[in-house]
Design an enzyme around this catalytic site. Structure first.
Site, PDB file in Angstrom:
ATOM      1  N   GLY A  11      20.529  11.441  28.853  1.00  0.00           N
ATOM      2  CA  GLY A  11      21.119  10.474  29.779  1.00  0.00           C
ATOM      3  C   GLY A  11      22.630  10.440  29.640  1.00  0.00           C
ATOM      4  O   GLY A  11      23.161  10.478  28.532  1.00  0.00           O
ATOM      5  N   ARG A  72      17.539  17.447  31.422  1.00  0.00           N
ATOM      6  CA  ARG A  72      16.531  17.488  30.362  1.00  0.00           C
ATOM      7  C   ARG A  72      15.814  18.827  30.452  1.00  0.00           C
ATOM      8  O   ARG A  72      15.532  19.319  31.540  1.00  0.00           O
ATOM      9  CB  ARG A  72      15.560  16.313  30.505  1.00  0.00           C
ATOM     10  N   ASP A 103      19.243  11.057  20.530  1.00  0.00           N
ATOM     11  CA  ASP A 103      18.363  11.651  19.530  1.00  0.00           C
ATOM     12  C   ASP A 103      17.683  12.925  20.007  1.00  0.00           C
ATOM     13  O   ASP A 103      17.506  13.870  19.232  1.00  0.00           O
ATOM     14  CB  ASP A 103      17.327  10.628  19.046  1.00  0.00           C
ATOM     15  N   THR A 125      25.164   7.497  23.834  1.00  0.00           N
ATOM     16  CA  THR A 125      24.030   6.887  24.527  1.00  0.00           C
ATOM     17  C   THR A 125      24.317   5.405  24.685  1.00  0.00           C
ATOM     18  O   THR A 125      24.780   4.764  23.740  1.00  0.00           O
ATOM     19  CB  THR A 125      22.703   7.091  23.767  1.00  0.00           C
ATOM     20  N   ASP A 127      22.320   3.070  24.734  1.00  0.00           N
ATOM     21  CA  ASP A 127      21.368   2.234  23.991  1.00  0.00           C
ATOM     22  C   ASP A 127      21.850   1.883  22.589  1.00  0.00           C
ATOM     23  O   ASP A 127      21.282   0.979  21.960  1.00  0.00           O
ATOM     24  CB  ASP A 127      20.016   2.930  23.890  1.00  0.00           C
ATOM     25  N   ASP A 129      21.353   3.428  19.852  1.00  0.00           N
ATOM     26  CA  ASP A 129      20.143   3.505  19.027  1.00  0.00           C
ATOM     27  C   ASP A 129      20.142   4.673  18.037  1.00  0.00           C
ATOM     28  O   ASP A 129      19.079   5.154  17.631  1.00  0.00           O
ATOM     29  CB  ASP A 129      18.904   3.590  19.923  1.00  0.00           C
ATOM     30  N   ARG A 171      14.601   0.901  26.237  1.00  0.00           N
ATOM     31  CA  ARG A 171      13.159   1.150  26.137  1.00  0.00           C
ATOM     32  C   ARG A 171      12.656   0.916  24.717  1.00  0.00           C
ATOM     33  O   ARG A 171      11.618   0.319  24.501  1.00  0.00           O
ATOM     34  CB  ARG A 171      12.851   2.585  26.588  1.00  0.00           C
TER      35      ARG A 171
END
Length: 319
Positions: A11, A72, A103, A125, A127, A129, A171
């Site tokens: 992303g 992707r 990741d 990212t 996120d 994360d 998510r």
């Protein structure tokens, strides 16, 4: 090393272009040829590789998205796909690769390094994360986009005395929801890492109404539930008018904040330094405002966790 390459994968996130710019110009400053790979690992397998110059990254530091595009690639998860990518790099004499992403991107870099091709990962990212770094590129920009939206929605919530559920990205990680909810004064914050029964949210809304509060803002990470479904359940449980806003991909775009531009520039330059000093299979990061680097395999083995004290604080001051 005389030739390096860079790609973006997964992303997109605001600040990726700033990282590409730093990597390109840092390499050229040290007399190294730098190559851009279009469309992530898919472009690597296909050999969509071109030489970058100083002017190739002009006027991109302020732009969201990624100049190198992203895609992707299921084929790159296979041994054959990884080997095909290495062959494409070797054909051009490229000796090291810097990957910018999350990741999934890092798993590709880990696989290449294990096959003997040096890679460095730059965390990007929205996120936030990725373990081993306080912040990932794009998180701050996405966070500010969400906060601006919440502030606008609160104006309407107040005017019409309604309860609003705002669904944000996340998510598997609740950083965006937690930080945005705390910064924007949300009454309830629902994240994947914590279990909040809907009865607790209902109680909080009712308690507010008892003291004259006419509206509520609930921030919901997408990994917890669908905003629309949750809004319906909340409406049935409270008999109040509930409106739902799903922010969606608006969170990914936009000009990166100053913080993300500086973070991306520092991390990108650090990645080049690591390769020049013979280090591979590393991820660069920022910890307590200092540049750090960790083994990618180690980073991928650590489960992302939110800051419990911040989560508790959000509950204490949203009474």
């Amino acid at each position: 090393m005389k030739k390096l390459a860079v790609l973006t994968s997964g992303g997109d996130s605001p600040g990726m272009n700033a990282a590409i710019r730093a990597i390109t110009r840092k390499s050229i400053y040290h007399g190294i040829e730098i190559y851009g790979i279009m469309n992530g690992y898919q472009g690597l397998i296909e050999g969509n590789i071109f030489k970058m110059e100083v002017g190739s990254v002009g006027d991109i530091i302020q732009r969201g998205g990624t100049k190198l595009r992203s895609a992707r690639c299921q084929a790159f998860k296979t041994d054959e796909g990884q080997q095909a990518g290495i062959e494409q790099l070797k054909q051009k004499g490229i000796e090291g690769l810097i990957v910018i992403g999350g990741d999934g991107t890092f798993r590709g870099a880990k696989a290449l390094t294990e096959k003997g091709f040096p890679c460095i990962g730059v965390p990007a990212t929205i996120d936030n994360d990725i373990a081993g770094t306080d912040y990932t590129i794009g998180f701050d920009t996405a966070l500010n986009t969400i906060i601006a939206a919440i502030d606008k929605i609160r104006d309407t919530a107040t005017s019409h005395e309604r309860t609003y559920v705002i669904e944000v990205m996340g998510r598997d990680a609740g950083d965006l929801a937690l930080w945005a909810g705390l910064a924007a004064g949300a009454e309830s914050i629902l994240i994947p890492e914590k279990t909040d029964d809907i009865s607790e949210v209902v109680h909080r809304i009712q308690r507010g109404h008892e003291r004259g509060k006419k509206h509520s803002i609930i921030i919901l990470a997408e990994g917890v539930a669908s905003g629309i479904d949750y809004g319906k359940r909340l409406e049935e449980a409270t008999n109040l008018e509930v409106r739902v806003t799903v922010l969606g991909h608006i969170q990914r775009g936009g000009s990166p904040t100053a913080f993300d531009r500086v973070l991306a520039s520092r991390l990108g330059a650090k990645a080049v330094d690591l390769l020049l000093h013979g280090q591979a299979g590393q991820m660069v990061g920022m910890s307590e405002n200092k540049l750090v680097n960790y083994d990618i395999a180690h980073v991928l083995s650590i489960e992302h966790a939110i800051e419990d004290k911040m989560y508790q604080l959000s509950k204490e001051i949203s009474i």
